[in-house]
Write a protein that holds these residues in place. Structure first.
Motif, PDB file in Angstrom:
ATOM      1  N   UNK A   1       0.835  -1.203   0.000  1.00 52.84           N
ATOM      2  CA  UNK A   1       0.000   0.000   0.000  1.00 52.84           C
ATOM      3  C   UNK A   1       0.866   1.247   0.000  1.00 52.84           C
ATOM      4  N   UNK A   2       0.253   2.429  -0.236  1.00 60.28           N
ATOM      5  CA  UNK A   2       1.005   3.671  -0.394  1.00 60.28           C
ATOM      6  C   UNK A   2       1.975   3.930   0.758  1.00 60.28           C
ATOM      7  N   UNK A   3       3.162   4.429   0.424  1.00 62.19           N
ATOM      8  CA  UNK A   3       4.163   4.779   1.441  1.00 62.19           C
ATOM      9  C   UNK A   3       3.531   5.754   2.430  1.00 62.19           C
ATOM     10  N   UNK A   4       3.564   5.426   3.724  1.00 58.99           N
ATOM     11  CA  UNK A   4       2.743   6.174   4.693  1.00 58.99           C
ATOM     12  C   UNK A   4       3.332   7.490   5.204  1.00 58.99           C
ATOM     13  N   UNK A   5       4.531   7.870   4.767  1.00 61.06           N
ATOM     14  CA  UNK A   5       5.162   9.063   5.348  1.00 61.06           C
ATOM     15  C   UNK A   5       5.496  10.099   4.274  1.00 61.06           C
ATOM     16  N   UNK A   6       5.823  11.320   4.752  1.00 61.17           N
ATOM     17  CA  UNK A   6       5.956  12.461   3.858  1.00 61.17           C
ATOM     18  C   UNK A   6       7.361  12.609   3.288  1.00 61.17           C
ATOM     19  N   UNK A   7       8.287  11.821   3.797  1.00 66.33           N
ATOM     20  CA  UNK A   7       9.660  11.882   3.304  1.00 66.33           C
ATOM     21  C   UNK A   7      10.324  10.548   3.596  1.00 66.33           C
ATOM     22  N   UNK A   8      11.506  10.334   3.042  1.00 61.32           N
ATOM     23  CA  UNK A   8      12.265   9.107   3.324  1.00 61.32           C
ATOM     24  C   UNK A   8      13.745   9.422   3.156  1.00 61.32           C
ATOM     25  N   UNK A   9      14.567   8.404   3.413  1.00 63.71           N
ATOM     26  CA  UNK A   9      16.008   8.579   3.281  1.00 63.71           C
ATOM     27  C   UNK A   9      16.741   7.514   4.064  1.00 63.71           C
ATOM     28  N   UNK A  10      17.973   7.822   4.467  1.00 65.24           N
ATOM     29  CA  UNK A  10      18.766   6.878   5.243  1.00 65.24           C
ATOM     30  C   UNK A  10      19.911   7.626   5.890  1.00 65.24           C
ATOM     31  N   UNK A  11      20.429   7.073   6.993  1.00 60.15           N
ATOM     32  CA  UNK A  11      21.565   7.676   7.686  1.00 60.15           C
ATOM     33  C   UNK A  11      22.653   6.607   7.773  1.00 60.15           C
ATOM     34  N   UNK A  12      23.724   6.804   7.012  1.00 57.71           N
ATOM     35  CA  UNK A  12      24.803   5.814   6.951  1.00 57.71           C
ATOM     36  C   UNK A  12      25.894   6.211   7.927  1.00 57.71           C
ATOM     37  N   UNK A  13      26.107   5.348   8.936  1.00 58.80           N
ATOM     38  CA  UNK A  13      26.990   5.674  10.046  1.00 58.80           C
ATOM     39  C   UNK A  13      28.360   5.048   9.852  1.00 58.80           C
ATOM     40  N   UNK A  14      29.357   5.704  10.436  1.00 59.58           N
ATOM     41  CA  UNK A  14      30.682   5.114  10.520  1.00 59.58           C
ATOM     42  C   UNK A  14      30.962   4.936  12.001  1.00 59.58           C
ATOM     43  N   UNK A  15      30.596   3.794  12.527  1.00 59.82           N
ATOM     44  CA  UNK A  15      30.759   3.555  13.958  1.00 59.82           C
ATOM     45  C   UNK A  15      30.685   2.055  14.206  1.00 59.82           C
ATOM     46  N   UNK A  16      31.128   1.675  15.380  1.00 66.64           N
ATOM     47  CA  UNK A  16      31.135   0.274  15.754  1.00 66.64           C
ATOM     48  C   UNK A  16      29.720  -0.119  16.178  1.00 66.64           C
TER      49      UNK A  16
END
Ligand SMILES: [Zn+2]
Length: 469
Positions: A274-289
């Protein structure tokens, strides 16, 4: 959530969280005292009774070199009972001040994460009220249950089911969703990424102030803040939905290539659920353990080891976990079984042309006699075992269910089930009853064998007709 790599393929994953002690019986006996917990079977002290939060306005100032966190959080809520005193969940730095409706309030910290607030005037049922809590002190490394620090000097918050209490006071339960806004100030050379839409990013003198607003209701563990020297990738879906993805220094080029497929991944998942339920999207790519990636709402966080399958998994969670959330933590299969099935079966089958029926048969051949593989039940796996069998047995359970009831019934049932619980909660018993209502077959034995037992299902449920060679 998805643990990096395949270390949970056949053994229990080591993501063990101790359950909390039972609720304080004395305070719950007083009718004017909000209960310190909501009685989740695994985490009885999570969340609080007596009110319903509508909105959080979180203000933080964070200094990466000293890790000093200064916060002022305002909680907009409505009392659901008369309250002389009530609790918030908070495990962050020292509280300096609390106020209710603009008047100073007494406060006390107790237990693992309780902040008891006593307003000057009692709160009346049905009326809105506003609580502000000011706090300051060093952010503390919480090993996957809150603040984690990056080698760059950056920091972020992540953890399921607990993490939000490390940076703002809240009603930390799946049962109380609220809208959320963050205003964060950092030294000008740092960036701040969170969930939702970015509303401000202003540098004045040597400080940067960033605003993010999550306009659809969200749960505590699905909010995050990430501070680092990020690079950005900005994209748009064909329908105009803005996508912002952030990459910490040293994240690999392949992460950016995967994230460029985000519009395709959203289209694919939307077609299923069904339709994507939010107004925005993305991702946060971390450099950490960090060993896990997490479906923070609209913008998941990704561990360095994440791959395309991880992104498909966390995006599927936007429907299973974020849009529709567990009622209790014993319902975790709703989140993880579907996210894993989408990434491990549906994407390979439909995008990469894999024969997933053969993959299913191979998995059964390999693990049928492996006691460990069946040891943790999918439904109600037990506190501390939420993130174990759901990853490796969830997908085969759902593939068997799909083959048992047929594609048409399966896909329309899961779409309609989600829509029926939009922006709310759902449980495994509700899922079973809903699917049963769509199928003429009696599924009692099938569900019991796959969800409640700690041994392989009998042949008839392991190999529904459509899965026989
Ligand atoms: Zn997951």
């Amino acid at each position: 959530m998805r643990l990096s790599g395949w270390m949970c393929a056949a053994v229990a994953c080591a993501f063990v969280t101790a359950s909390s002690p039972p609720a304080n019986a004395d305070s719950s006996a007083d009718p004017l005292v909000g209960a310190p917990g909501l009685g989740d079977p695994y985490y009885p002290l999570d969340g609080n009774g007596g009110y319903d939060v509508r909105h959080y306005r979180v203000g933080i100032d964070y200094d990466p070199p000293s890790r000093l966190l200064t916060g002022s959080t305002t909680v907009f809520a409505t009392a659901t009972q008369a309250l002389r005193t009530f609790n918030l969940d908070f495990a962050g730095p020292e509280v300096r001040m609390a106020s209710v409706n603009g008047l100073p309030a007494a406060f006390d910290r107790n237990g693992e994460h309780e902040l008891t607030v006593t307003p000057l005037l009692p709160l009346l049922p049905g009326l809105p009220f506003v609580v502000t809590v000011d706090y300051a002190g060093p952010a503390v490394d919480t090993e996957g249950e809150g603040w984690t620090f990056a080698p760059s000097g950056g920091a972020f918050v992540a953890g399921e089911p607990h993490s939000a209490t490390s940076w703002y006071p809240l009603n930390d339960t799946p049962l109380d969703k609220a809208t959320f806004e963050l205003h964060a100030t950092v030294p000008a050379e740092w960036e701040v990424v969170s969930t939702g839409v970015r509303t401000a990013n202003v540098v004045r003198d040597d400080k940067r102030t960033v605003g993010w607003v999550t306009a659809k209701p969200v749960l505590g563990y699905l909010t995050t803040v990430a501070i680092d020297k990020f690079d950005y990738l900005e994209q748009r879906r064909a329908n105009g939905t803005p996508l912002i993805s952030a990459f910490a220094p040293n994240t690999e080029g392949r992460h950016r290539e995967i994230e460029q497929r985000l519009p395709e991944i959203l289209d694919f998942t939307e077609h299923l659920y069904g339709p994507y339920p939010f107004e925005t999207a993305g991702g946060i790519y971390l450099d950490a353990d960090i060993e896990f990636s997490l479906e923070t709402q609209t913008r998941p966080i990704y561990a360095p080891k994440s791959d395309l399958q991880t992104v498909v998994h966390e995006i599927a969670h936007q429907w299973w976990g974020d849009w529709v959330s567990v009622r209790h933590w014993s319902d975790i299969c709703l989140n993880e079984c579907f996210a894993s099935y989408t990434a491990d079966y549906l994407w390979p089958e439909r995008i990469e042309g894999e024969n997933v029926d053969e993959n299913y048969r191979e998995t059964i051949r390999k693990y049928r006699d492996n006691e460990k593989f069946w040891r943790v039940p999918l439904e109600n796996p037990g506190a501390g075992y939420e993130f174990t069998s759901v990853y490796y047995r969830g997908p085969i359970f759902l593939h068997a269910l799909r083959k048992q009831i047929g594609d048409a019934v399966f896909f329309s049932a899961v779409r309609d089930f989600l829509a029926a619980h939009a922006y709310g909660n759902a449980s495994m018993p509700e899922f079973r009853a809903f699917v049963q209502s769509r199928s003429p077959m009696d599924l009692t034995g099938f569900f019991d064998a796959w969800l409640n037992r700690t041994e392989p299902p009998p042949e008839e449920y392991l190999f529904p007709e459509a899965l026989r060679d």
